[in-house]
Enzyme design. Structure first.
Site, PDB file in Angstrom:
ATOM      1  N   GLY A 188       0.820  -1.207   0.000  1.00 23.85           N
ATOM      2  CA  GLY A 188       0.000   0.000   0.000  1.00 23.85           C
ATOM      3  C   GLY A 188       0.856   1.259   0.000  1.00 23.85           C
ATOM      4  O   GLY A 188       0.520   2.258  -0.651  1.00 23.85           O
TER       5      GLY A 188
ATOM      6  N   SER B  29      -3.801  -2.915  -0.431  1.00 19.51           N
ATOM      7  CA  SER B  29      -2.677  -3.755   0.000  1.00 19.51           C
ATOM      8  C   SER B  29      -3.166  -5.168   0.277  1.00 19.51           C
ATOM      9  O   SER B  29      -4.259  -5.351   0.826  1.00 19.51           O
ATOM     10  CB  SER B  29      -2.091  -3.147   1.271  1.00 19.51           C
ATOM     11  OG  SER B  29      -1.035  -3.934   1.745  1.00 19.51           O
ATOM     12  N   GLY B  30      -2.331  -6.164  -0.073  1.00 15.03           N
ATOM     13  CA  GLY B  30      -2.745  -7.558   0.088  1.00 15.03           C
ATOM     14  C   GLY B  30      -2.799  -8.047   1.519  1.00 15.03           C
ATOM     15  O   GLY B  30      -3.715  -8.774   1.903  1.00 15.03           O
ATOM     16  N   HIS B  31      -1.829  -7.636   2.337  1.00 20.39           N
ATOM     17  CA  HIS B  31      -1.702  -8.310   3.640  1.00 20.39           C
ATOM     18  C   HIS B  31      -2.782  -7.929   4.645  1.00 20.39           C
ATOM     19  O   HIS B  31      -2.845  -8.495   5.728  1.00 20.39           O
ATOM     20  CB  HIS B  31      -0.297  -8.123   4.228  1.00 20.39           C
ATOM     21  CG  HIS B  31       0.020  -6.768   4.763  1.00 20.39           C
ATOM     22  ND1 HIS B  31       0.042  -6.491   6.109  1.00 20.39           N
ATOM     23  CD2 HIS B  31       0.342  -5.607   4.154  1.00 20.39           C
ATOM     24  CE1 HIS B  31       0.382  -5.222   6.295  1.00 20.39           C
ATOM     25  NE2 HIS B  31       0.565  -4.666   5.124  1.00 20.39           N
TER      26      HIS B  31
ATOM     27  N   THR C 290      10.204  -7.309 -12.507  1.00 16.35           N
ATOM     28  CA  THR C 290       9.563  -8.590 -12.848  1.00 16.35           C
ATOM     29  C   THR C 290       8.404  -8.853 -11.894  1.00 16.35           C
ATOM     30  O   THR C 290       8.539  -8.691 -10.683  1.00 16.35           O
ATOM     31  CB  THR C 290      10.608  -9.731 -12.776  1.00 16.35           C
ATOM     32  OG1 THR C 290      11.651  -9.407 -13.691  1.00 16.35           O
ATOM     33  CG2 THR C 290       9.994 -11.075 -13.127  1.00 16.35           C
TER      34      THR C 290
ATOM     35  N   CYS D  95       2.668   1.044  12.787  1.00 15.09           N
ATOM     36  CA  CYS D  95       3.805   1.803  12.276  1.00 15.09           C
ATOM     37  C   CYS D  95       4.305   2.827  13.269  1.00 15.09           C
ATOM     38  O   CYS D  95       5.334   3.444  13.065  1.00 15.09           O
ATOM     39  CB  CYS D  95       3.418   2.492  10.969  1.00 15.09           C
ATOM     40  SG  CYS D  95       2.734   1.336   9.818  1.00 15.09           S
TER      41      CYS D  95
ATOM     42  N   ASN E  30      -7.119   3.845   9.911  1.00 14.95           N
ATOM     43  CA  ASN E  30      -6.549   2.609  10.452  1.00 14.95           C
ATOM     44  C   ASN E  30      -6.508   2.574  11.974  1.00 14.95           C
ATOM     45  O   ASN E  30      -6.236   1.534  12.554  1.00 14.95           O
ATOM     46  CB  ASN E  30      -5.134   2.383   9.897  1.00 14.95           C
ATOM     47  CG  ASN E  30      -4.270   3.617   9.965  1.00 14.95           C
ATOM     48  OD1 ASN E  30      -4.612   4.649   9.387  1.00 14.95           O
ATOM     49  ND2 ASN E  30      -3.153   3.530  10.654  1.00 14.95           N
TER      50      ASN E  30
HETATM   51  N1  PLP Z   1      -2.533   3.044   4.531  1.00  9.38           N
HETATM   52  C1  PLP Z   1      -3.193   2.587   5.596  1.00  9.38           C
HETATM   53  C2  PLP Z   1      -4.487   3.229   5.974  1.00  9.38           C
HETATM   54  C3  PLP Z   1      -2.690   1.522   6.353  1.00  9.38           C
HETATM   55  O1  PLP Z   1      -3.362   1.080   7.422  1.00  9.38           O
HETATM   56  C4  PLP Z   1      -1.466   0.944   5.953  1.00  9.38           C
HETATM   57  C5  PLP Z   1      -0.874  -0.143   6.739  1.00  9.38           C
HETATM   58  O2  PLP Z   1      -1.152  -0.314   7.907  1.00  9.38           O
HETATM   59  C6  PLP Z   1      -0.819   1.448   4.808  1.00  9.38           C
HETATM   60  C7  PLP Z   1      -1.378   2.499   4.125  1.00  9.38           C
HETATM   61  C8  PLP Z   1       0.457   0.858   4.332  1.00  9.38           C
HETATM   62  O3  PLP Z   1       0.218  -0.370   3.697  1.00  9.38           O
HETATM   63  P1  PLP Z   1       1.414  -1.419   3.505  1.00  9.38           P
HETATM   64  O4  PLP Z   1       1.677  -2.005   4.856  1.00  9.38           O
HETATM   65  O5  PLP Z   1       0.888  -2.412   2.532  1.00  9.38           O
HETATM   66  O6  PLP Z   1       2.566  -0.662   2.974  1.00  9.38           O
END
Ligand code: PLP
Length: 378
Positions: free
Chosen positions: A73, A200-202, A238, A323, A150
């Site tokens: 993301g 984002s995938g995870h 790739t 984060c 988040n």
């Molecule tokens: N944006 C938001 C709102 C998120 O919660 C996060 C990850 O917690 C991200 C961006 C970043 O995504 P990624 O961990 O895939 O880099």
């Protein structure tokens, strides 16, 4: 600690990789060709990525040609914002965003400020189309607004804001960080009307290391990564065929679970009620409009300590976004929470399969922490 016994309430940080994703990844790893190669192995890999792109496009609510795979993301947000403002260079150097964005957006904006851009940060509480429009100027190049916060689970009115911004000036680019909204709200996120949408995938049961940026047809975004010209020349490197396969398989599995949002909201409501019962001094900061996230606080307690104490008992929650790494949350600070509330803030995030037993384990652990620790009223 045996991780099968962990009680996990941190699904906004990341999610377990779904078995369907693991199976798809193993199959893709065995089919090792480079999608750019012109012989059979390459054709097989390219075919697989094509199918995976169609799956992700369907979930986003767009055409496959509008989906570009990324590594995460954060990459999608960086690409959209950095190249988005560049695309509108002639308009000017003004950006509008919110004070509650993820660091992937905020730090990118701060970097652009160092390069001479001016950024307006809208305050939470009343981020709406009126507030966004009031911040727009003739030199506004881009608006960036997240879909789901988040840390609080708040859903921002992206569709209304896109409409208002485009009504003011259709050339202003609109980027949406939908990392916490993708498949967690009942609208396919590309249908909100934004020009650029990062996912984002995870966060949805795919592995880490894969995401996608939706680029609306006609938006002539330049690449962030240049090189061999993969992804129609827009994202060189790739293709991560196995991560992409895992992403598409997770997307399919999540989409097939039609009751996931109701189940997630129900277990969140149940857990909040149990927590209030077990720990009367617990306060709710945000119930969260999105089904999977809410924020609570033990006023005066230190959330890092509470998180550690719970962690020692195998209960996983977070003191805000993963984060932050212990720094106070800029989101809760922007909301103007009093210091004791800020200090004790915890984020809880849920899966549709979170259980009442897990809710009970969390309530017992939090009760123990509230009784065993001392608040530092400041
Ligand atoms: N944006 C938001 C709102 C998120 O919660 C996060 C990850 O917690 C991200 C961006 C970043 O995504 P990624 O961990 O895939 O880099």
């Amino acid at each position: 600690m045996d991780d099968r016994r962990l009680t996990y309430f941190d699904y906004a940080a990341t999610t377990p990789v779904r078995p369907e994703a693991v199976d798809a990844m193993v199959a893709a790893l065995a089919q090792f060709g480079n999608p750019s190669s012109r012989y059979e192995y390459g054709r097989q890999a390219a075919q697989r990525v094509k199918g995976d792109r169609e799956t992700v496009a369907q979930a986003l609510g767009c055409a496959p040609g509008e989906v570009f795979f990324t590594s995460c993301g954060t990459e999608g947000d960086n690409w959209a914002i950095r190249r988005g403002v560049e695309l509108n260079r002639r308009k000017g150097k003004h950006i509008v965003t919110t004070a509650v964005e993820h660091a992937a957006v905020l730090e990118t904006c701060r970097d652009l400020e160092r390069q001479g851009y001016e950024v307006t940060y809208l305050k939470p509480g009343r981020v709406d189309a009126g507030q966004v429009c009031a911040a727009l100027r003739p030199d506004t190049a881009l608006v960036s607004m997240m879909l789901v916060n988040n840390e609080t689970g708040a859903v921002l009115p992206v569709a209304e804001c896109v409409k208002a911004v485009k009504g003011y000036d259709p050339d202003i680019l609109f980027h949406c960080d939908a990392v916490q909204g993708f498949l967690k709200v009942d609208v396919p996120v590309a249908r909100l009307g934004a020009d650029l949408v990062a996912v984002s995938g995870h966060k949805i049961g795919a592995p880490k290391g894969v995401g996608a940026l939706y680029v609306k047809k006609g938006v002539r975004l330049r690449p962030l990564l240049t090189g061999g010209g993969q992804e129609e020349g827009l994202r060189s490197g790739t293709e991560a065929t196995a991560q992409i396969a895992g992403f598409a398989a997770a997307v399919k599995a999540v989409m097939a679970d039609k009751t996931r949002l109701e189940r997630t909201a129900a277990i969140k409501g149940y857990t909040l009620a149990k927590l209030k019962e077990a720990v009367p001094k617990l306060e709710v900061i945000s119930q969260g409009d999105a089904a999977h996230i809410c924020a609570v606080t033990l006023p005066g307690y230190k959330s890092e300590v509470v998180v550690r104490v719970l962690g020692d008992q195998g209960v996983c929650v977070s003191s805000g976004s993963a984060c932050h790494k212990g720094k106070p949350s800029h989101v809760f600070a922007a909301m103007g929470l009093p210091k004791p509330w800020l200090d004790g803030a915890l984020r809880l995030s849920f899966s549709p399969d979170s259980t009442r037993e897990e809710a009970a384990a969390l309530a017992a652990a939090l009760k123990g922490a509230a009784e065993g620790l001392f608040p530092t009223m400041s």
